[in-house]
Write a protein that holds these residues in place. Structure first.
Motif, PDB file in Angstrom:
ATOM      1  N   VAL A   2       0.841  -1.191   0.000  1.00  0.00           N
ATOM      2  CA  VAL A   2       0.000   0.000   0.000  1.00  0.00           C
ATOM      3  C   VAL A   2       0.874   1.239   0.000  1.00  0.00           C
ATOM      4  N   ASP A   3       0.559   2.198  -0.875  1.00  0.00           N
ATOM      5  CA  ASP A   3       1.292   3.456  -0.945  1.00  0.00           C
ATOM      6  C   ASP A   3       0.688   4.435   0.056  1.00  0.00           C
ATOM      7  N   ALA A   4       1.426   4.776   1.095  1.00  0.00           N
ATOM      8  CA  ALA A   4       0.900   5.661   2.138  1.00  0.00           C
ATOM      9  C   ALA A   4       0.717   7.085   1.653  1.00  0.00           C
ATOM     10  N   SER A   5       1.409   7.446   0.559  1.00  0.00           N
ATOM     11  CA  SER A   5       1.276   8.817   0.043  1.00  0.00           C
ATOM     12  C   SER A   5       0.029   8.996  -0.804  1.00  0.00           C
ATOM     13  N   ASP A   6      -0.672   7.908  -1.071  1.00  0.00           N
ATOM     14  CA  ASP A   6      -1.889   7.976  -1.869  1.00  0.00           C
ATOM     15  C   ASP A   6      -3.017   8.557  -1.023  1.00  0.00           C
ATOM     16  N   ARG A   7      -3.416   9.782  -1.315  1.00  0.00           N
ATOM     17  CA  ARG A   7      -4.434  10.473  -0.520  1.00  0.00           C
ATOM     18  C   ARG A   7      -5.842   9.953  -0.773  1.00  0.00           C
ATOM     19  N   THR A   8      -5.972   9.081  -1.770  1.00  0.00           N
ATOM     20  CA  THR A   8      -7.300   8.540  -2.059  1.00  0.00           C
ATOM     21  C   THR A   8      -7.619   7.343  -1.175  1.00  0.00           C
ATOM     22  N   LEU A   9      -6.650   6.880  -0.392  1.00  0.00           N
ATOM     23  CA  LEU A   9      -6.894   5.737   0.481  1.00  0.00           C
ATOM     24  C   LEU A   9      -7.897   6.112   1.573  1.00  0.00           C
ATOM     25  N   PRO A  10      -8.774   5.223   1.924  1.00  0.00           N
ATOM     26  CA  PRO A  10      -9.707   5.498   3.030  1.00  0.00           C
ATOM     27  C   PRO A  10      -8.947   5.729   4.338  1.00  0.00           C
ATOM     28  N   ARG A  11      -9.517   6.558   5.216  1.00  0.00           N
ATOM     29  CA  ARG A  11      -8.865   6.865   6.493  1.00  0.00           C
ATOM     30  C   ARG A  11      -8.624   5.592   7.311  1.00  0.00           C
ATOM     31  N   LEU A  12      -9.582   4.643   7.268  1.00  0.00           N
ATOM     32  CA  LEU A  12      -9.439   3.406   8.035  1.00  0.00           C
ATOM     33  C   LEU A  12      -8.200   2.643   7.592  1.00  0.00           C
ATOM     34  N   VAL A  13      -7.928   2.624   6.281  1.00  0.00           N
ATOM     35  CA  VAL A  13      -6.758   1.927   5.773  1.00  0.00           C
ATOM     36  C   VAL A  13      -5.486   2.667   6.162  1.00  0.00           C
ATOM     37  N   PRO A  18       1.780   1.488   9.757  1.00  0.00           N
ATOM     38  CA  PRO A  18       2.684   1.860  10.859  1.00  0.00           C
ATOM     39  C   PRO A  18       3.356   3.200  10.605  1.00  0.00           C
ATOM     40  N   LEU A  19       3.627   3.923  11.671  1.00  0.00           N
ATOM     41  CA  LEU A  19       4.348   5.180  11.573  1.00  0.00           C
ATOM     42  C   LEU A  19       5.813   4.913  11.276  1.00  0.00           C
ATOM     43  N   ALA A  20       6.411   5.744  10.445  1.00  0.00           N
ATOM     44  CA  ALA A  20       7.808   5.551  10.059  1.00  0.00           C
ATOM     45  C   ALA A  20       8.728   5.648  11.271  1.00  0.00           C
ATOM     46  N   LEU A  21       8.436   6.570  12.209  1.00  0.00           N
ATOM     47  CA  LEU A  21       9.274   6.715  13.391  1.00  0.00           C
ATOM     48  C   LEU A  21       9.201   5.466  14.267  1.00  0.00           C
ATOM     49  N   ASP A  22       7.991   4.889  14.389  1.00  0.00           N
ATOM     50  CA  ASP A  22       7.861   3.657  15.169  1.00  0.00           C
ATOM     51  C   ASP A  22       8.668   2.523  14.553  1.00  0.00           C
ATOM     52  N   VAL A  23       8.674   2.448  13.224  1.00  0.00           N
ATOM     53  CA  VAL A  23       9.466   1.417  12.547  1.00  0.00           C
ATOM     54  C   VAL A  23      10.955   1.670  12.759  1.00  0.00           C
TER      55      VAL A  23
END
Length: 561
Positions: A2-13, A18-23
């Motif tokens: 999944v591309d996290a930069s895709d703004r068309t993704l539903p908020r639930l998805v 995961p957050l990049a800092l957490d990773v």
């Protein structure tokens, strides 16, 4: 993927990503990189160049920083291993004194004589005391340890040393000036130098459920005794070591750790250099006790809203003698009577011939003694067992999902709430005694001492107990040895040793706008760790005669100071 930069993704998805800092934090943990690094800046006084360096936080608890806690555990394992089965005395003889050191002591003697003469003549001695303090500092700076006049200036308060009638007597052997145990010769000519691994526990406070460590009947479980035993457990261990050395006849050295049992009572694992018969060790444990000579806490004088009142010295009548170091005193809210100070309460206890100790500690019947031979697999296993729980607090054994254990811990914490943990504990006000060094704002049940915190369960002592002559090295020196080995393997100079005055180190404030963000520091640490591992792999390959792969990634290798 999944591309996290895709703004068309539903908020639930998006929320499931995961957050990049957490990773980055997880990757740092996997690579053994501190997740709470302290940023320092190193200024080279020769070139004027400033460089950032990340220093590990040094946490010992896994809940704060797993990589640092793991490194500290490994350091303790190395300390334990190095001193357990020594074949030579780990004692360094003091260097002979120099002429400059002797001159300083002579000068100190002359100044002390003039100070004492001025005091006898009734003159002011403040200036002399300041001069003596300066000379003492010069004495330490000249390479001499300790103080000329010794440690204790005031007389030590003591009681009768006669043993209790209910404690068995212990044999004594002539003292030998050694820290190494006996050796045994086998028929084949091999020489063995065995040592001991001892486990000591506290007595029972009531029946507990097997495997759970919780009382069968909480109403009959002696929480008060459990609380007091935990508070003073370190003193009982000290008494055991004293008795052990008397019976053994030599200066027994040990490496011990304090861990929690499932019932939340502390117990001790101890590696002992040298060996004694198992029967003697068990007899020493049975004969060891510690008496707590503190004021009685049988009567609760102040509770609820009826608490002592603090009064500053200026508010009290003239002529009252105040203890040193206090700006006021606590008074009875009803009568205005001055509460007894800590020293006064102990003086009264000393003059009472019928007085009984507040508490008497003893070990339980379960004493495990095992013989360990140097270099055996069992020795390595026991070292790991000694340090197994050092990365966890005493309260980490509590299962948050187990209601029965939570209730058991809550009852233990409640039993500790009003129990005095030290002479300075605020709980003494509850029993009509001013704590040592009393100050305004103290309230019973709200002591901030370590022992009253739930994660410590009453034990406020050190988790690792190491005798002074165990390895003749401090933990810091063991750490420096490990660091020197890594630098030597990597072929890097230790600049802090070769030229200690060249660099100036300064911590970077959290308010500094130029401070490196945490994420970048974590990435920097992971990259450095990868380069270090690649370099070590290259050295290992060369040592084994294996072909060396492309190691261009090792360029620019850095090792944090």
């Amino acid at each position: 993927m999944v591309d996290a930069s895709d703004r068309t993704l539903p908020r639930l998805v998006r929320n499931t990503l995961p957050l990049a800092l957490d990773v980055a934090i997880e990757v740092a943990k996997l690579n053994g990189v501190c997740i709470r690094p302290v940023e320092l800046r190193r200024l080279d006084t020769h070139t004027g160049q400033s460089e950032p360096f990340d220093v590990p936080c040094g946490a010992t608890q896994e809940a704060k920083c797993p990589p640092c806690a793991k490194r500290n555990r490994q350091l303790r394992m190395a300390q334990c291993r190095e001193g357990w089965h020594l074949e030579a005395e780990p004692i360094a003889e003091p260097n002979p004194s120099t002429e400059d050191q002797q001159w300083l002591i002579e000068f100190r003697a002359d100044v002390q004589a003039k100070r004492d003469e001025a005091e006898r003549d009734g003159e002011e001695v403040t200036d002399w005391d300041q001069a003596i303090a300066g000379i003492d500092a010069e004495i330490n700076a000249a390479g001499m340890r300790g103080n000329v006049l010794g440690g204790r200036m005031a007389p030590k308060r003591s009681r009768s040393t006669r043993r209790r009638q209910d404690a068995p007597d212990l044999p004594k052997r002539a003292k030998q000036d050694t820290t190494i145990g006996r050796t045994f010769n086998a028929p084949d000519g091999r020489v063995y130098r065995p040592s001991l691994f001892v486990t000591l526990t506290l007595p029972s406070y009531g029946r507990i459920r097997s495997g759970q460590g919780v009382p069968v009947d909480p109403s009959t479980y002696d929480y008060a005794a459990a609380a007091r035993d935990a508070l003073h457990f370190s003193k009982l261990v000290d008494r055991f070591v004293q008795n052990l050395r008397r019976v053994a006849g030599y200066d027994v050295q040990y490496f011990a750790t304090v861990e929690p049992q499932k019932r939340f009572a502390p117990h001790l694992h101890m590696a002992i250099r040298g060996t004694l018969p198992r029967a003697e060790i068990k007899a020493i444990a049975a004969a060891t006790y510690h008496q707590v000579w503190w004021p009685s806490v049988d009567e609760v004088r102040f509770d609820g809203d009826h608490l002592p009142i603090w009064a500053e010295r200026a508010d009290l009548e003239d002529g009252i003698a105040y203890p040193d170091g206090q700006s006021g005193d606590y008074l009875d809210p009803t009568t205005g009577e001055l509460l007894a100070t800590w020293d006064e309460a102990l003086d009264q206890l000393d003059t009472d011939e019928t007085a009984e100790p507040l508490h008497v500690l003893r070990f339980g019947a379960q004493v495990d003694v095992q013989g360990i031979v140097a270099g055996s697999p069992d020795a390595h296993k026991r070292i790991g067992y000694l340090t197994k729980y050092l990365t966890k607090s005493l309260g980490d054994t509590l299962d948050a999902d187990d209601r029965v254990r939570r209730d058991h811990a809550a009852r233990m914490v409640e039993a500790l709430r009003y129990e005095p943990c030290s002479p300075t504990c605020a709980n003494w006000l509850r029993y009509g005694v001013q704590p040592k060094g009393a100050k305004a704002g103290m309230m019973p049940g709200r002591c901030k001492g370590k022992a009253h915190k739930p994660e410590h369960l009453g034990y406020a002592g050190r988790r690792v107990l190491v005798s002074r002559k165990w390895s003749n090295k401090t933990l810091r020196e063991h750490k420096q040895d490990r660091r020197a080995w890594v630098l030597d393997m990597l072929g890097l100079p230790d600049e802090t040793v070769t030229d200690s005055h060249r660099y100036l180190w300064r911590p970077v404030s959290t308010k500094d706008p130029t401070r490196t963000p945490l994420a970048k520091r974590l990435l920097r640490g992971v990259a450095n760790r990868h380069r270090t591992r690649a370099r070590l792999a290259e050295l290992q390959a060369r040592a084994d005669g294996r072909p060396i792969e492309d190691l261009s990634a090792t360029a620019g290798l850095e090792v944090a100071a």
